[in-house]
Design a protein around this motif. Structure first.
Motif, PDB file in Angstrom:
ATOM      1  N   GLY A  28       0.872  -1.159  -0.007  1.00 51.37           N
ATOM      2  CA  GLY A  28       0.158  -0.081  -0.149  1.00 51.37           C
ATOM      3  C   GLY A  28       0.818   1.217  -0.089  1.00 51.37           C
ATOM      4  O   GLY A  28       0.668   2.145  -0.761  1.00 51.37           O
ATOM      5  N   PRO A  29       1.846   1.486   1.161  1.00 53.52           N
ATOM      6  CA  PRO A  29       2.394   2.647   0.994  1.00 53.52           C
ATOM      7  C   PRO A  29       3.281   2.844  -0.292  1.00 53.52           C
ATOM      8  O   PRO A  29       3.296   4.062  -0.842  1.00 53.52           O
ATOM      9  CB  PRO A  29       3.625   2.334   2.125  1.00 53.52           C
ATOM     10  N   LEU A  48       0.918   4.250  -3.016  1.00 48.74           N
ATOM     11  CA  LEU A  48       0.321   5.462  -2.434  1.00 48.74           C
ATOM     12  C   LEU A  48       1.571   6.480  -2.991  1.00 48.74           C
ATOM     13  O   LEU A  48       1.174   7.516  -3.559  1.00 48.74           O
ATOM     14  CB  LEU A  48       0.209   5.428  -1.051  1.00 48.74           C
ATOM     15  N   GLN A 101      11.330  -0.597   8.063  1.00 48.11           N
ATOM     16  CA  GLN A 101      10.215  -0.297   9.158  1.00 48.11           C
ATOM     17  C   GLN A 101       8.922  -1.206   8.807  1.00 48.11           C
ATOM     18  O   GLN A 101       8.305  -1.473   9.773  1.00 48.11           O
ATOM     19  CB  GLN A 101      10.035   1.220   8.716  1.00 48.11           C
ATOM     20  N   ALA A 124       7.079  -3.963  11.595  1.00 47.93           N
ATOM     21  CA  ALA A 124       5.685  -3.750  11.907  1.00 47.93           C
ATOM     22  C   ALA A 124       5.171  -5.226  11.921  1.00 47.93           C
ATOM     23  O   ALA A 124       4.164  -5.663  12.314  1.00 47.93           O
ATOM     24  CB  ALA A 124       4.973  -3.126  10.634  1.00 47.93           C
ATOM     25  N   ALA A 141       6.748   2.287  18.849  1.00 47.04           N
ATOM     26  CA  ALA A 141       8.323   2.132  18.640  1.00 47.04           C
ATOM     27  C   ALA A 141       8.782   3.301  18.406  1.00 47.04           C
ATOM     28  O   ALA A 141       8.247   4.158  17.732  1.00 47.04           O
ATOM     29  CB  ALA A 141       8.433   1.316  17.312  1.00 47.04           C
ATOM     30  N   ASN A 172      11.792   4.199  17.215  1.00 47.94           N
ATOM     31  CA  ASN A 172      12.855   4.201  15.862  1.00 47.94           C
ATOM     32  C   ASN A 172      11.775   4.087  14.784  1.00 47.94           C
ATOM     33  O   ASN A 172      12.222   3.275  14.052  1.00 47.94           O
ATOM     34  CB  ASN A 172      13.846   3.398  16.105  1.00 47.94           C
ATOM     35  N   MET A 173      10.642   4.928  14.583  1.00 44.87           N
ATOM     36  CA  MET A 173       9.889   4.647  13.613  1.00 44.87           C
ATOM     37  C   MET A 173       9.537   6.241  12.813  1.00 44.87           C
ATOM     38  O   MET A 173       9.572   7.069  13.800  1.00 44.87           O
ATOM     39  CB  MET A 173       8.617   4.234  14.210  1.00 44.87           C
ATOM     40  N   ASP A 174       9.699   6.169  11.632  1.00 46.53           N
ATOM     41  CA  ASP A 174       9.432   7.425  10.783  1.00 46.53           C
ATOM     42  C   ASP A 174       8.021   7.681  10.727  1.00 46.53           C
ATOM     43  O   ASP A 174       7.268   6.932  10.457  1.00 46.53           O
ATOM     44  CB  ASP A 174       9.978   7.208   9.431  1.00 46.53           C
ATOM     45  N   ASP A 194       6.183   9.818   9.051  1.00 45.61           N
ATOM     46  CA  ASP A 194       5.628   9.776   7.674  1.00 45.61           C
ATOM     47  C   ASP A 194       5.281   8.359   7.167  1.00 45.61           C
ATOM     48  O   ASP A 194       4.406   8.168   6.488  1.00 45.61           O
ATOM     49  CB  ASP A 194       6.556  10.645   6.766  1.00 45.61           C
ATOM     50  N   ILE A 195       6.278   7.585   7.282  1.00 50.27           N
ATOM     51  CA  ILE A 195       6.212   6.167   6.763  1.00 50.27           C
ATOM     52  C   ILE A 195       5.052   5.480   7.364  1.00 50.27           C
ATOM     53  O   ILE A 195       4.304   4.830   6.882  1.00 50.27           O
ATOM     54  CB  ILE A 195       7.482   5.583   6.834  1.00 50.27           C
ATOM     55  N   ALA A 196       5.122   5.640   8.733  1.00 51.08           N
ATOM     56  CA  ALA A 196       3.970   5.263   9.508  1.00 51.08           C
ATOM     57  C   ALA A 196       2.623   5.458   9.056  1.00 51.08           C
ATOM     58  O   ALA A 196       1.742   4.566   9.069  1.00 51.08           O
ATOM     59  CB  ALA A 196       4.003   5.429  11.006  1.00 51.08           C
ATOM     60  N   ASP A 210       1.846   6.494   6.133  1.00 50.91           N
ATOM     61  CA  ASP A 210       1.578   5.800   4.730  1.00 50.91           C
ATOM     62  C   ASP A 210       1.091   4.136   5.037  1.00 50.91           C
ATOM     63  O   ASP A 210       0.431   3.748   4.279  1.00 50.91           O
ATOM     64  CB  ASP A 210       2.861   5.669   3.833  1.00 50.91           C
ATOM     65  N   MET A 211       1.563   3.633   6.058  1.00 46.72           N
ATOM     66  CA  MET A 211       1.454   2.329   6.378  1.00 46.72           C
ATOM     67  C   MET A 211      -0.172   1.987   7.019  1.00 46.72           C
ATOM     68  O   MET A 211      -0.711   1.168   6.909  1.00 46.72           O
ATOM     69  CB  MET A 211       2.416   1.561   7.180  1.00 46.72           C
ATOM     70  N   LEU A 227      -2.617   4.405   5.837  1.00 50.20           N
ATOM     71  CA  LEU A 227      -3.361   5.047   4.738  1.00 50.20           C
ATOM     72  C   LEU A 227      -3.308   4.201   3.535  1.00 50.20           C
ATOM     73  O   LEU A 227      -4.109   4.058   2.821  1.00 50.20           O
ATOM     74  CB  LEU A 227      -3.154   6.599   4.495  1.00 50.20           C
ATOM     75  N   GLY A 228      -1.965   3.909   3.313  1.00 52.63           N
ATOM     76  CA  GLY A 228      -1.676   3.182   2.141  1.00 52.63           C
ATOM     77  C   GLY A 228      -2.616   1.777   1.732  1.00 52.63           C
ATOM     78  O   GLY A 228      -3.331   2.172   0.605  1.00 52.63           O
ATOM     79  N   ALA A 284       1.062  -2.876  14.282  1.00 56.89           N
ATOM     80  CA  ALA A 284       2.382  -2.533  13.819  1.00 56.89           C
ATOM     81  C   ALA A 284       3.012  -1.389  14.327  1.00 56.89           C
ATOM     82  O   ALA A 284       4.357  -1.257  14.035  1.00 56.89           O
ATOM     83  CB  ALA A 284       1.734  -2.344  12.329  1.00 56.89           C
TER      84      ALA A 284
END
Lengths: 208, 208, 208, 208
Positions: free
Chosen positions: A177-178, A181, A201, A205, B163, B165-167, B169-171, B173-174, B176-177, B205
């Motif tokens: 998905g990401p 997207l 990352q 997860a 977590a 150590n998690m970005d 923005d990417i989170a 995406d995960m 909404l993606g 996740a």
DNA sequence: AGGTAACCGAGACGGTACGTCACGTCTTTAC
DNA sequence: GTAAAGACGTGACGTACCGTCTCGGTTACCT
């Protein structure tokens, strides 16, 4: 009718072991010219703005020759996309399922950056008014990768690396998905930053 | 020029406190007729196949009236989409960040099932040849949700739930993606099964 | 090139006394199938709307086979038309020139009523963009009749039956013009009424 | 559908006394450009080989503008033909019916020599696959002349100049048939010789 | 008997034109 | 100044045929 043509196409592709059909055979130069022209156009134009006529013009080919072999421009674009070198799926063979998934994602990201991302985005966009296109994209590009991911996730779960109470389908959506997207989010698609961080990352997860 | 019109539109919408402009004022019935007609067409036709002319025809309105107020059909579709009840973003207020995210996702899923999903998919598709449309979709629909998610993720990380150590923005995406992937995947969009399982699994996740 | 083919065709038709050429001889079944198919199509379709492809399709024949033997569809139509029984010119032998002309006109009218009229009309129409077709029609169908009329008129003038200060060419036009005018006038071509009255009235016009 | 358009066209032409219709009015420059282009093309190309696209190209006009106002190219050609100066029917007023018919024929010959003949021939050819075209040609060009001839023949018969046992319809065919036969006979249409001799000789044929 | 030449069907090829649709702009009258 | 109406030039659609070409296969004559 789209289906009819797609089927004919598929048949023609596959029965190369039987004796040649009657009539003048399909022109390989024409086929190449069409796909080359399509690739060149896709470099700097969104698929939506490309017309069959412009492809025919650029390829020096009659419109009918395109319509004879492809049901719509998305199919042409897809074949142009898939025919590129470096797009085959390589089943990663590594010690752990986690590493294999990481390689697979890295590989996929590499394949979807730059022009290719724009092309896939265009195909997905076009598919919103024709389901068969989307099916074809899944069949020809995604299927192998999804199936590989599926078995890797199961393996990871059995080996205790990944959470056991996790739906594999949804997990795959969270891996892919990401990516899509970003690909669809216009401008420059997948950024360098995303390309580096996402695989790790995403794996986090999945961990138990 | 699209931008120009969008801006004019925005101004027109907002300056209702100033004194009325000279000449005949904008016709509210016409505006409603256009958006209603668009909504009805979107019920059973992909946006790609809807034309400004068909909207004008169905709304009993001149084409010019549409072009005067919207730069393209995606904008009309978007306004028709956003004007529906139940689409506003509600900032969930719950004890934990995790619960809030779960509510937000549940809410978003509810908003994107059925027709609305098809509409959003159509808008995203159309946006592949016009970036401004995508920007508008983000601005008017996604922005608040993304910003809320952003602060919720930060809060969850501070509170030790997520977590570290998690970005972020990417989170996001995960989160909404997968939703948009399903929405774009044609057929029937988001399934009942996905709707039930995804929010919980997505939260897993994020956990530390 | 049309001319070239027509000539080749003529030669092939005539040199049946010489020794046969090398190679596979022309297929008589194919030739018949083509002319039959053409006749059948001409029954309920104007020549203008008939295509070489439709003839080939109906005859179960390759397009090339038609192009090999005829320069264009008018020639095919003409051969299909001329090959019918009852279309040969019969030089009427009667006591007076007047009676002979009357017979000739009656005969011609009989030949041009119904389908045949439509076919001839189609050929004339087609000839407007290709003179050679018209020439061929004259050569193969009209020439004998015109020449006969010419000598009959002269005879009638000598015998004192027809006006002496009369241009024979123009007289022939006055005999044939009305016929073709009716044939070209669509709908049902030559009416019963016309068929009965015209020969007599035409003769009256020639009388001294 | 052809009929529909022709009717619409006719209505538009005639209701110029009522108040103007809503919407942008028909562009007179475009109309003229189309008819001019058509006339120029007809100078050196048979109608059959002229395409709507070539007319549009030459006139600097969209194809749709032509299709909006004319049902097919024959109608365009006909209007281009009829709009020329010197094509109106002038009812000849002379002492005797015979002289009047002679004038009428001379006038008609003058109108059908040269390019005009080619145009009319093209229209008649085209009409073989569309009856309405022929009807229109009769209605707009021939009708008045035929009716005038009809009454002149009757008058001539009453006055004892013309044969009494003569069918007027057929007599008219004998006056017009030769003309159209020549016009359709390709090459250069009506010759000088024919133009000089025919009217007199035709009259002879009517005499008692 | 084998070679060879012209035929045959099938059908792909680069084109041209068809008639339709929608685009976004424009020009009119009416409110 | 906005609105409905609708004509305008443009350009793409997908289809039908054009006349040519290239296949595999056939059929007759001529060594």
């Amino acid at each position: 009718m789209a289906t009819e043509k797609a089927i004919r196409h598929a048949i023609v592709e596959q029965d190369n072991d039987e004796r040649a059909a009657a009539g003048r055979p399909r022109s390989e130069p024409a086929r190449k010219a069409i796909l080359d022209a399509t690739r060149k156009l896709l470099m700097h134009t969104p698929l939506l703005q490309i017309s069959i006529e412009s492809i025919a013009r650029k390829a020096g080919v009659g419109k009918t020759t395109i319509y004879r072999w492809w049901p719509n421009k998305s199919s042409v674009a897809m074949e142009a996309f898939l025919e590129q070198p470096g797009l085959q799926h390589i089943n990663p063979t590594t010690a752990t399922a986690a590493e294999a998934i990481e390689r697979l994602l890295e590989n996929l990201i590499r394949q979807l950056r730059g022009h290719n991302g724009r092309i896939v985005a265009g195909i997905i966009a076009e598919s919103q008014s024709d389901e068969t296109v989307l099916d074809l994209l899944y069949e020809k590009f995604l299927k192998e990768r999804v199936e590989t991911l599926y078995s890797l996730i199961e393996r990871g779960q059995k080996e205790g690396d990944f959470a056991i109470n996790m739906d594999a389908d949804i997990a795959i959506d969270m891996l892919l998905g990401p990516l899509f997207l970003r690909v669809l989010s216009g401008e420059h698609g997948i950024s360098q930053d995303f390309a580096e961080k996402f695989p790790k990352q995403a794996l986090m997860a999945l961990k138990a």
